[in-house]
Motif scaffolding. Structure first.
Motif, PDB file in Angstrom:
ATOM      1  N   PRO A 183      48.962  76.931  71.992  1.00 57.31           N
ATOM      2  CA  PRO A 183      50.531  75.816  71.845  1.00 57.31           C
ATOM      3  C   PRO A 183      51.627  76.809  71.230  1.00 57.31           C
ATOM      4  O   PRO A 183      51.504  77.835  70.048  1.00 57.31           O
ATOM      5  CB  PRO A 183      50.907  75.269  71.143  1.00 57.31           C
ATOM      6  N   ILE A 225      55.306  76.135  80.081  1.00 56.62           N
ATOM      7  CA  ILE A 225      54.076  76.783  80.052  1.00 56.62           C
ATOM      8  C   ILE A 225      53.161  75.224  79.698  1.00 56.62           C
ATOM      9  O   ILE A 225      53.288  74.439  80.094  1.00 56.62           O
ATOM     10  CB  ILE A 225      54.552  76.435  78.144  1.00 56.62           C
ATOM     11  N   CYS A 227      49.321  74.440  77.563  1.00 51.83           N
ATOM     12  CA  CYS A 227      48.772  74.631  76.704  1.00 51.83           C
ATOM     13  C   CYS A 227      47.155  73.997  76.022  1.00 51.83           C
ATOM     14  O   CYS A 227      47.847  72.873  76.602  1.00 51.83           O
ATOM     15  CB  CYS A 227      49.394  75.027  74.910  1.00 51.83           C
ATOM     16  N   GLU A 244      56.772  72.940  77.915  1.00 52.34           N
ATOM     17  CA  GLU A 244      55.436  72.772  77.718  1.00 52.34           C
ATOM     18  C   GLU A 244      54.549  71.758  77.648  1.00 52.34           C
ATOM     19  O   GLU A 244      54.726  70.722  76.935  1.00 52.34           O
ATOM     20  CB  GLU A 244      55.106  73.188  76.251  1.00 52.34           C
TER      21      GLU A 244
END
Length: 321
Positions: A183, A225, A227, A244
């Motif tokens: 992350p 993003i 992760c 994210e």
């Protein structure tokens, strides 16, 4: 299968999420790393190339895995457990070595020619007019985890970071999705120090990269993003607007409740991160992304759906661009 495997018929057939993904008929599948665990369970730790290959066979020969991967193209990243062991870097003489970890990974999921003397596994793919993905390498070039954080400490290394910035700026795709083994937003707990999120980890590199992202307005130009590594699903937004999405654990027996913004011992004790979603209970599952092109009446959208391992939707968000 990490700290928790599967039981009953699933132990013979393979992870239930493989079947749930197959039914959705994706265009491709991405593993964000830790596809196998060389170091767990302790009694069958893989410390030689042959033992490492055996771990891969145990996963890839599962009937559900074979059925999915016989029809769906795949992209693969590696993280700590499928490189060497938990939180590994290049230091120390504990087996397997980094050289062995790189070699076996490239052999088992050949994202590059395994016979190349120094293959680069970081890469980007322009999937469509509206989507480009980046798959950085998080283990091969990193500084020692124990090194004090600062401008010289890096997960990516100077060459890869320069490549990442250059290709992001060159991209004309509507959505630019950076898919990472570990992350960058989090938050995470107090134990780890091997990611961009952790105190005593690689936050200096993260903060410098995020400043660069904001300087070039990449969030306004479709940067997201995704992760892996964390064992819970979440959707987090950093104070600068960078979003994210954590894919979470693939199997419920390896899942846990997440760390929330504002928790005293978290990497975000002041609750600067917004978190629209985190797993309500420990569940295995996956993230499914659908990019829809713009037309005369609607903008392009990226729809992100969190599923549990049985194929039930837990959370959805659509982001227009």
């Amino acid at each position: 299968d990490g700290k928790g495997g599967v039981e009953g018929d699933d132990r013979r057939l393979g992870f239930p999420a493989f079947e749930a993904i197959r039914k959705l008929k994706p265009d491709f599948f991405i593993s964000t790393g830790d596809s196998v665990y060389y170091d767990i369970p302790l009694g069958t730790r893989a410390m030689t190339p042959d033992a490492m290959r055996r771990k891969w066979r145990e996963v890839l020969l599962q009937p559900r895995a074979k059925e999915l991967f016989s029809t769906v193209p795949t992209y693969w990243e590696k993280d700590d457990h499928d490189t060497r062991y938990d939180d590994c870097d290049a230091t120390g003489d504990r087996k397997p070595s980094l050289v062995e970890g790189i070699r076996v990974f490239n052999e088992q999921v050949p994202v590059v020619d395994p016979n190349e003397p120094a293959p680069k596994t970081y890469r980007t793919h322009r999937v469509s007019k509206d989507l480009q993905i980046w798959l950085p390498e998080g283990r091969d070039y990193r500084s020692p985890n124990a090194m004090p954080d600062g401008p010289e400490k890096s997960i990516w290394g100077a060459e890869q970071l320069a490549w990442l910035k250059k290709t992001l700026l060159e991209s004309k795709a509507t959505f630019k999705i950076l898919i990472l083994p570990t992350p960058m937003v989090g938050p995470d707990g107090p134990v780890k120090r091997d990611s961009h999120v952790n105190f005593d980890g690689f936050r200096h590199e993260r903060d410098a990269f995020f400043r660069w992202v904001k300087e070039h307005k990449l969030v306004e130009h479709g940067l997201l993003i995704i992760c892996g590594d964390r064992h819970w699903q979440y959707h987090s937004i950093d104070p600068g607007g960078i979003e994210e999405f954590s894919t979470g654990a693939f199997v419920t027996n390896n899942a846990r409740l997440g760390v929330k913004p504002g928790e005293k011992d978290s990497s975000d004790p002041k609750a600067t991160i917004k978190q629209p979603f985190t797993s309500p209970k420990p569940l295995g599952g996956f993230l499914f992304v659908t990019v829809t092109p713009r037309d005369e009446n609607k903008p392009a959208t990226a729809k992100l759906d969190f599923y549990d391992e049985q194929g039930n939707v837990l959370y959805s968000v659509s982001l227009p661009m």
